[in-house]
Design an enzyme around this catalytic site. Structure first.
Site, mmCIF file in Angstrom:
data_model
loop_
_atom_site.group_PDB
_atom_site.id
_atom_site.type_symbol
_atom_site.label_atom_id
_atom_site.label_comp_id
_atom_site.label_asym_id
_atom_site.label_seq_id
_atom_site.Cartn_x
_atom_site.Cartn_y
_atom_site.Cartn_z
ATOM 1 N N LYS A 297 -19.808 -20.920 -10.378
ATOM 2 C CA LYS A 297 -19.062 -20.689 -11.615
ATOM 3 C C LYS A 297 -17.640 -20.249 -11.294
ATOM 4 C CE LYS A 297 -19.810 -20.784 -16.082
ATOM 5 N NZ LYS A 297 -20.779 -20.044 -16.838
ATOM 6 N N TYR B 13 0.865 -1.183 0.000
ATOM 7 C CA TYR B 13 0.000 0.000 0.000
ATOM 8 C C TYR B 13 0.900 1.230 0.000
ATOM 9 C CZ TYR B 13 -4.406 2.448 0.578
ATOM 10 O OH TYR B 13 -5.489 3.252 0.385
#
Length: 399
Positions: free
Chosen positions: A94, A39
């Site tokens: 999925k 970060y």
């Protein structure tokens, strides 16, 4: 589904944590230095590089291996319009298949909207995050408009699996069945029961493979689609032919091929008996097919039969296709999934069924013998060779 299986399915989705997917870290975050890279301030460096060259997103982010599986819940499995939120378990499923079979990461996105234009705009706005878009469980005819528009406006692959995944696997199995029956696609008369996304896409692909338009009887809930009807949308109109046949029973007479993508128990044994010699039956309604296999085999000993179920031979399952279509497309950095890529997948899946089956596939399938023939026209879903053979064929076609 029996009571025990229902409860097992609910328990599976609830425990030990809710749902089937999670986000995993791919970089270390154990130290202060790690965090300064992950970060601020370190993250600013890839940001600046991507701002200068958008293609660098493929170098510094997960974009190149990330697919969005998107639905609005209007045509979920055989359950119909259950809504976006209720469709989420299917989209998570999925995602699990993408990861399991092709090592592709997925964010499932459920859009609570039935307006095609709003769905299109939503997908366009979020598309920069992804390397590909998999549309799922969106009802026809809206799904055609949504996919066509997104394909035209985005520079990443867009694929509606209910259309093209279904069509690819059907075509692969059908070509093998025709070979075994000593028939050709060009000379076969085809009945397709179901004129939604799957039915229309499958017939379009079969035309590209050599089927004759005037040999196709596409049937919706009002009967055979013929030139005399005035209730057809533009997608059905494409398959309107000049014929005196009006009902499913009429169309089945002397037909070589039946493909069902409709609903349970719609085909009778009497209909099967009127078909041509050595017929091919793809009864794909799930979980209850258009005709149960035992009834079909009692009526015709000369047929080749496929269903959408895993407990019978010749399962037609989209998972034979979609993970590897996207794996090949992502690896090629394709900007679209083309007809050439789809045909490459058909041929790759078809060819794999003709190869000797490895021992580990036999063991996982609880089979002692599997060989190309009437009971084995498609590879098993757990065949590890699918990833290499199909993905590489698609990637080569893309390049």
């Amino acid at each position: 589904m029996n009571k025990n299986l229902k409860q097992a399915a609910l328990d599976y989705h609830q425990h030990p944590v809710a749902g089937k997917t999670s986000v995993a870290l791919t970089k270390p975050t154990a130290t202060q230095y790690d965090l300064s890279l992950a970060y601020t301030p370190g993250v600013a460096e890839p940001v600046k590089e991507i701002a200068k060259n958008p293609d660098d997103a493929y170098r510094y982010t997960n974009k190149g291996n990330l697919v969005a599986v998107i639905t609005n819940g209007t045509a979920v499995l055989g359950l119909g319009n259950v809504g976006a939120l209720a469709g989420k378990p299917v989209m998570e499923g999925k995602a699990a298949l993408f990861k399991r079979f092709a090592d592709i990461d997925v964010f499932d996105i459920e859009i609570d909207c039935e307006d095609p234009e709003k769905i299109i705009e939503t997908v366009i706005h979020i598309a920069p995050s992804f390397g590909g878009i998999n549309l799922e469980d969106i009802k026809a005819p809206e799904c055609f408009v949504i996919e066509q528009t997104l394909k035209a406006r985005l520079n990443i692959p867009v694929f509606h699996d209910d259309q093209h995944g279904t069509a690819i696997v059907i075509a692969a199995g059908l070509l093998n069945a025709l070979e075994l029956q000593g028939k050709t696609l060009a000379n076969s008369h085809i009945v397709c029961l179901g004129a939604g996304a799957a039915g229309i896409a499958t017939m379009k692909l079969l035309l590209k493979l050599g089927a004759q338009r005037d040999h196709i009887y596409l049937i919706d809930r009002n009967g055979v689609i013929h030139l005399g009807r005035d209730d057809l949308n533009s997608y059905k109109q494409e398959f309107a032919i000049k014929t005196e046949k009006r009902t499913l029973a009429d169309a089945m007479q002397n037909a070589d091929i039946f493909i069902g993508v409709s609903g349970p128990d719609l085909v009778s044994t009497a209909m099967l008996k009127t078909m041509a010699a050595k017929p091919i039956i793809f009864a794909l309604s799930n979980p209850v097919p258009e005709i149960m296999p035992n009834l079909a085999l009692e009526a015709r000993s000369d047929l080749i039969l496929a269903t959408g179920r895993s407990d019978y031979p010749n399962q037609v399952n989209n998972a034979l296709c979609f993970p590897y279509i996207f794996r090949g497309a992502l690896d090629a950095r394709a900007t679209a999934i083309t007809t050439k890529m789809e045909l490459a997948a058909v041929e790759a899946i078809r060819s794999l069924a003709k190869l000797p089956v490895p021992a580990e596939v036999l063991a996982a399938s609880h089979e002692t013998v599997l060989a190309f023939g009437p009971g084995y026209i498609l590879p098993k879903l757990i065949d590890p060779r699918l990833k290499k053979i199909v993905s590489e064929a698609v990637m080569k076609a893309a390049k």
